[in-house]
Design an enzyme around this catalytic site. Structure first.
Site, PDB file in Angstrom:
ATOM      1  N   GLY A  46       0.835  -1.196   0.000  1.00 57.35           N
ATOM      2  CA  GLY A  46       0.000   0.000   0.000  1.00 57.35           C
ATOM      3  C   GLY A  46       0.867   1.241   0.000  1.00 57.35           C
ATOM      4  O   GLY A  46       2.006   1.216   0.456  1.00 57.35           O
ATOM      5  N   HIS A 137      -4.858   1.332   7.040  1.00 56.91           N
ATOM      6  CA  HIS A 137      -3.515   1.887   7.230  1.00 56.91           C
ATOM      7  C   HIS A 137      -3.290   3.066   6.278  1.00 56.91           C
ATOM      8  O   HIS A 137      -2.811   4.127   6.691  1.00 56.91           O
ATOM      9  CB  HIS A 137      -2.481   0.777   6.976  1.00 56.91           C
ATOM     10  CG  HIS A 137      -1.055   1.196   7.083  1.00 56.91           C
ATOM     11  ND1 HIS A 137      -0.238   0.781   8.101  1.00 56.91           N
ATOM     12  CD2 HIS A 137      -0.292   1.988   6.283  1.00 56.91           C
ATOM     13  CE1 HIS A 137       0.976   1.310   7.923  1.00 56.91           C
ATOM     14  NE2 HIS A 137       0.968   2.034   6.826  1.00 56.91           N
ATOM     15  N   GLU A 138      -3.671   2.886   5.005  1.00 48.96           N
ATOM     16  CA  GLU A 138      -3.454   3.954   4.014  1.00 48.96           C
ATOM     17  C   GLU A 138      -4.395   5.130   4.236  1.00 48.96           C
ATOM     18  O   GLU A 138      -3.987   6.291   4.084  1.00 48.96           O
ATOM     19  CB  GLU A 138      -3.574   3.400   2.594  1.00 48.96           C
ATOM     20  CG  GLU A 138      -2.590   2.289   2.251  1.00 48.96           C
ATOM     21  CD  GLU A 138      -1.140   2.599   2.579  1.00 48.96           C
ATOM     22  OE1 GLU A 138      -0.728   3.774   2.506  1.00 48.96           O
ATOM     23  OE2 GLU A 138      -0.396   1.649   2.914  1.00 48.96           O
ATOM     24  N   HIS A 141      -3.012   7.383   6.743  1.00 47.26           N
ATOM     25  CA  HIS A 141      -2.014   8.315   6.188  1.00 47.26           C
ATOM     26  C   HIS A 141      -2.683   9.592   5.679  1.00 47.26           C
ATOM     27  O   HIS A 141      -2.140  10.687   5.832  1.00 47.26           O
ATOM     28  CB  HIS A 141      -1.236   7.673   5.038  1.00 47.26           C
ATOM     29  CG  HIS A 141      -0.070   6.850   5.450  1.00 47.26           C
ATOM     30  ND1 HIS A 141       1.027   7.369   6.109  1.00 47.26           N
ATOM     31  CD2 HIS A 141       0.196   5.529   5.283  1.00 47.26           C
ATOM     32  CE1 HIS A 141       1.906   6.411   6.335  1.00 47.26           C
ATOM     33  NE2 HIS A 141       1.419   5.272   5.837  1.00 47.26           N
TER      34      HIS A 141
END
Length: 168
Positions: A46, A137-138, A141
């Site tokens: 990713g 998770h991405e 960000h």
């Protein structure tokens, strides 16, 4: 396609919230392609736009095992988590922006995500296991959150000291 430099901590851009994409045009599609190439080369599963220094809501993921060259890339503009399961799981996570650091992170096991695809169409997708974890998770960000922010302050500080020491 072009390989892009990946930012690492403590770069301040990794802690910024990203702006939505107005529309998926040729520039965004090229960026998605470049991000995928960069992610595969790193290698990772990713990559989010802030990791390459762009504060835009774009992520790419591919959790396939790439058997015999088969890839299953997913590119998302403006991903939005619509639903998170109450059931959680713990898995070891790492990040291209925090090289060689891994830690157990608790996340919801299943999600529903809405996003704009490469063709400019709005999609919704139910995901579980590794794909759900990678998308979460991405998306973190895009909101200026790193996986280490899900850890206790003691563990997070130990990791940052280790990263700082390694960069010297």
């Amino acid at each position: 396609m072009a390989l892009l430099p990946i930012l690492t901590v403590p770069d301040a851009r990794l802690k910024k919230k990203c702006a939505p994409i107005a529309n998926v045009d040729g520039r965004v599609v090229k960026l998605m392609d470049d991000m995928l190439e960069t992610m595969y080369k790193a290698p990772g599963i990713g990559l989010a736009a802030p990791q390459i220094g762009l504060l835009e809501r774009i992520i790419v993921v591919d959790v396939s095992e790439h058997k015999e060259g088969a890839k299953e890339p997913i590119a998302m503009a403006n991903p939005e988590l619509l639903w998170l399961s109450d059931e959680t799981c713990v898995h070891n996570e790492g990040c291209l922006s925090i090289p060689e650091i891994y830690a157990d992170v608790v996340r919801p096991k299943q999600i529903r995500v809405r996003y704009v695809d490469r063709g400019g169409s709005v999609q919704e997708r139910d995901c579980d296991d590794l794909l759900a974890r990678c998308i979460q998770h991405e998306v973190d960000h895009l909101n200026g959150v790193l996986f280490i922010d899900h850890l206790s302050s003691l563990k997070r500080n130990m990791i940052m000291r280790k990263v700082t020491k390694a960069s010297r």
